[in-house]
Scaffold this active site. Sequence first.
Site, PDB file in Angstrom:
ATOM      1  N   HIS A 185     -17.983 -29.952 -31.932  1.00 18.68           N
ATOM      2  CA  HIS A 185     -16.621 -29.442 -31.931  1.00 18.68           C
ATOM      3  C   HIS A 185     -16.410 -28.447 -30.784  1.00 18.68           C
ATOM      4  O   HIS A 185     -17.255 -27.606 -30.516  1.00 18.68           O
ATOM      5  CB  HIS A 185     -16.345 -28.755 -33.275  1.00 18.68           C
ATOM      6  N   GLU A 234     -17.165 -30.542 -38.569  1.00 16.63           N
ATOM      7  CA  GLU A 234     -16.742 -29.284 -37.947  1.00 16.63           C
ATOM      8  C   GLU A 234     -16.759 -28.149 -38.970  1.00 16.63           C
ATOM      9  O   GLU A 234     -17.078 -27.011 -38.627  1.00 16.63           O
ATOM     10  CB  GLU A 234     -15.338 -29.467 -37.370  1.00 16.63           C
ATOM     11  N   GLU A 250     -16.514 -32.661 -26.264  1.00 19.51           N
ATOM     12  CA  GLU A 250     -15.102 -32.284 -26.303  1.00 19.51           C
ATOM     13  C   GLU A 250     -14.837 -31.303 -25.169  1.00 19.51           C
ATOM     14  O   GLU A 250     -15.708 -30.521 -24.787  1.00 19.51           O
ATOM     15  CB  GLU A 250     -14.766 -31.653 -27.653  1.00 19.51           C
ATOM     16  N   GLU A 265     -10.439 -38.202 -37.182  1.00 15.88           N
ATOM     17  CA  GLU A 265     -11.173 -36.960 -37.429  1.00 15.88           C
ATOM     18  C   GLU A 265     -10.621 -36.180 -38.621  1.00 15.88           C
ATOM     19  O   GLU A 265      -9.422 -35.947 -38.718  1.00 15.88           O
ATOM     20  CB  GLU A 265     -11.110 -36.100 -36.166  1.00 15.88           C
TER      21      GLU A 265
END
Length: 390
Positions: free
Chosen positions: A316, A266, A336, A240
């Site tokens: 995110h 993100e 997440e 990431e």
Amino acid sequence: MKIEAIRARVFEWKGATVPPQSNFCSNAMDALYSRKETMNTFRFHSWLVVEVETDDGIIGLGNAALAPRIAKAIIDEYLAPLVIGHDPWDYEYLSQRMYRATHAWGRKGVTMAAISAIDIALWDILGKCTSRPVFKLLGGRTKERIPCYYSKLYRTDLRAMQDEAKRFKDLGFTAFKMRFGYGPAHLQKGVVENLKSVEAVREVIGYESDLMLECYMGWDLDYARRILPKLEKFQPRWLEEPVIADDIDAYVELNRLTEIPISGGEHEFGLYGIKQLLDRKAVSVVQYDTNRVGGITVAHKVNALCEAYSVPVIPHAGQMHNYHLTMSTLASPMSEYFPMHDVEVGNELFYYIFDGEPVAQQGFLQLDDDTPGLGLSLKSEYLPQFTVIG
């Protein structure tokens, strides 16, 4: 139904926080000389809460985490006058109105976060006035429940990381994300430390569980080229944000270079920003945040775009505004997840401000079919530990 008022407030945490630790998480500031612990720049101990009220008394809740004081000023000065007096069902018109009216100086960053906060509140209103959860308005349930990955494995003592991973594995999680603590400035010693941390976590969770690796923009292209081949044996599900968000050329090269999928988004904004990543094959996983990308109106479009490109979307930070989008699209296979914990980086403030977040059970999240809107309300329990501006 018309929008009658918009109230933007900043909740600034004044309670206890976890002290900073060195090499806690690599980040974009690592490239610069600094006398302070570099993650300091990326800690955000305040949050923006937006309440949009209609003339029949319905209040929608929105939020944003980027530069809350500035986002509040943008809403108060520029965005609220564009929205007040309009029908919240005209959400596409209002989304475009805010985006285009601020285009000369907005388009990215905190302006898009401010737009997102209002847009999220509009969708909360729509759910409440129809007595439906937001995900039902977006297409409905595509999953019996949402798989989620445990995402709080910051780089600390290796034994502590292993103990934390084992604790949540024992709670039923089968997917985990860990942070690297070292980047180019730490030279070969840092490479060794990074590899040791991945090995330590894999030792605990095994290879039956997914492992995601987070750089948080702390590397550069040369460093990533050198370390990626060494990471492949650990079979990560993705790597990431290896480099800063604006270096799209580096993302393109890294995504071609390795078998490890590269993820990002993100720190990207708007439909066109995500489209550029997809068109250039810069990422293999898109990770927008609904309270940054432009709100639910834009995120819903991004989901459709990613589905057409066969690129998965895994927003995110978790949080309810993202869960509704994940539930309503096949483009998003999982979420997440952070448990509620002591205030550290800042994401956790969401759970001190809002009630209604689902708690993961055996590595899955559930949304209620009968709870209208986002399903959130403001908490009073921790209010004395905040300074509220506005």
